[in-house]
Write a protein that holds these residues in place. Structure first.
Motif, PDB file in Angstrom:
ATOM      1  N   ALA A 225      29.320  45.093  43.451  1.00 16.78           N
ATOM      2  CA  ALA A 225      30.241  43.465  43.646  1.00 16.78           C
ATOM      3  C   ALA A 225      30.928  43.624  44.447  1.00 16.78           C
ATOM      4  N   VAL A 226      31.476  41.751  44.503  1.00 12.21           N
ATOM      5  CA  VAL A 226      32.807  41.324  45.676  1.00 12.21           C
ATOM      6  C   VAL A 226      33.526  40.748  44.660  1.00 12.21           C
ATOM      7  N   ALA A 227      34.871  40.655  44.929  1.00 14.07           N
ATOM      8  CA  ALA A 227      36.424  40.057  44.338  1.00 14.07           C
ATOM      9  C   ALA A 227      36.662  39.197  44.738  1.00 14.07           C
ATOM     10  N   GLY A 228      37.244  37.737  44.465  1.00 14.72           N
ATOM     11  CA  GLY A 228      38.246  36.806  44.496  1.00 14.72           C
ATOM     12  C   GLY A 228      38.779  35.815  43.669  1.00 14.72           C
ATOM     13  N   ARG A 229      39.395  35.669  43.556  1.00 15.63           N
ATOM     14  CA  ARG A 229      40.553  34.310  42.840  1.00 15.63           C
ATOM     15  C   ARG A 229      39.526  33.482  42.258  1.00 15.63           C
ATOM     16  N   ASP A 230      38.281  32.534  43.343  1.00 18.70           N
ATOM     17  CA  ASP A 230      38.278  31.373  43.072  1.00 18.70           C
ATOM     18  C   ASP A 230      36.974  31.297  42.799  1.00 18.70           C
ATOM     19  N   ALA A 231      36.521  31.275  41.772  1.00 20.63           N
ATOM     20  CA  ALA A 231      35.110  31.582  41.592  1.00 20.63           C
ATOM     21  C   ALA A 231      34.086  30.924  42.110  1.00 20.63           C
TER      22      ALA A 231
END
Length: 408
Positions: A48-54
């Motif tokens: 998984a990768v995470a960031g604020r902009d979906a």
């Protein structure tokens, strides 16, 4: 034919990455590549990768091969399929994420510089020490250590080929901020980046000097300068080192360039220069090590080459020898191409992933550790302190064991 135990695939190591821009893309390349090139004891899985902009993080996941996308880093840390958290965010979030991940029982890889302050770096090193007692490991991402020529230079120095060190010179020059109308991205704001060229580039050259010398810096004398003090406010998103700005302007709160001298523990002298305002220099990291018996020189823009001078040779034939670092017995080269077939910048991230996976499987402390990152942070803090006192020589505190009770 029946599959034997020796043919079985290695156990998976679920990786979760937080941040997906320039460094996120480079780290993704490393994770995708490492197990396809090296025989690893664990198989990295891009969970998984995470960031604020979906929308943006989903696009990054699809582009770079991550199975899932999250918009909250806490949700990524909590995932059962993530055993290692890779932090590729701006420096202001490193400490919170790293401490939370380590306390949650995850291994951690954190991009350099380790933090934006010594206090944060101390808390991270303390969390890493607590986690190590439970079997979780942490490493800071100084990828230039993984350039084969630099690793080979360290081997030559450790073998005594240049003798006792006399001088160390390291420069890291870029030109992406020369244009005064380049916009005010997060790298130019102290609250996000911690510092400018000093932390961005200076962290690398401090780490390389200490890595190659095998000893720490014990004091520095420094000057910092911000040449463009206001820039256009960012208009839209930035990508890597590219961005567009609007008509309004805001203050630059970090340095554009840093120059400093230092002394190593052995007494050897060191000279450093870091600038993002050097026209024509795209990614010019250069170093030279001079010792009593010889010298070593390296240029990142010719990263498959190492220059070595053996001062014991007769003067009539002596000089710098060009070593093409592509032989199978050079560091990391056993798994790559035939001699003479060059590697590039992206390969350092595959080597970084390889070294961390091997350390995790063996249960040994990976290097550079969070303690190593803390040592670099203490040098950067001493540089800023010295510059604030008009280059007064400033000792770098000796790195002592960090008490496990230290908190963010």
């Amino acid at each position: 034919m029946e599959r034997t135990d020796s043919d079985a695939a290695p156990p998976p190591l679920g990786v979760g990455m937080i941040g997906y821009a320039f460094m996120g893309a480079a780290h993704s390349q490393g994770w995708r590549t490492a197990a396809r090139v090296f025989d690893l004891p664990l198989r990295p899985v891009l969970a998984a990768v995470a960031g604020r902009d979906a929308a943006a993080v989903r696009a990054a996941a699809d582009k770079h091969g991550w199975a899932a996308a999250e918009t909250d880093w806490r949700a990524l840390v909590a995932r059962d399929d993530v055993q290692l958290v890779d932090i590729c965010t701006p420096g202001d979030s490193h400490a919170e994420i790293a401490v939370a991940a380590l306390d949650a029982g995850k291994h951690v890889l954190c991009e350099k510089p380790l933090a934006n302050s010594v206090a944060e770096a101390e808390a991270m090193a303390a969390a890493a020490e607590r986690a190590r007692e439970r079997g979780q490991l942490a490493m800071v991402g100084f990828n230039y250590r993984r350039v084969p020529a630099i690793s080979y230079a360290r081997r030559l120095i450790a073998e005594g080929r240049v003798g006792a060190l006399r001088h160390v010179r390291v420069t890291y020059l870029q030109d992406w901020l020369v244009d005064p109308d380049f916009p005010l991205t997060w790298r130019l704001e102290r609250e996000h980046a911690g510092s400018g060229a000093l932390g961005d580039l200076g962290a690398h050259i401090v780490d390389l000097a200490q890595f190659l010398a095998g000893e720490p810096l014990v004091g520095v004398s420094a000057q910092l300068e911000t040449f463009v003090r206001e820039r256009p406010l960012l208009a839209g998103a930035s990508a890597g080192l590219s961005a567009s700005g609007g008509s309004d302007r805001g203050p630059v709160t970090v340095d554009d360039a840093a120059v400093f001298t230092g002394r190593l523990a052995s007494g050897a002298l060191a000279v450093f220069e870091a600038s993002r305002m050097a026209p024509g220099r795209k990614n010019a990291l250069r170093l030279e090590i001079n010792g009593e018996r010889g010298s070593i020189a390296f240029d990142l823009e010719r990263l498959n080459e190492l220059l070595f001078h053996d001062h014991a040779e007769p003067a009539v034939t002596a000089g710098f020898r060009r070593i093409l670092v592509t032989e199978a017995d050079h560091p990391y080269l056993e798994a790559w191409w035939p001699p003479g077939h060059a590697l590039g910048y992206e390969h350092t991230f595959a080597h970084q992933a390889r070294d961390l996976v091997v350390a995790i499987a063996a249960g040994t402390q990976p290097v550079p550790s969070f303690a190593d990152g803390l040592q670099v942070q203490r040098v950067l803090a001493a540089v800023e302190e010295s510059a604030g006192k008009n280059a007064v020589y400033t000792p770098v505190p000796v790195l002592e064991p960090v008490p496990a009770r230290a908190q963010v």
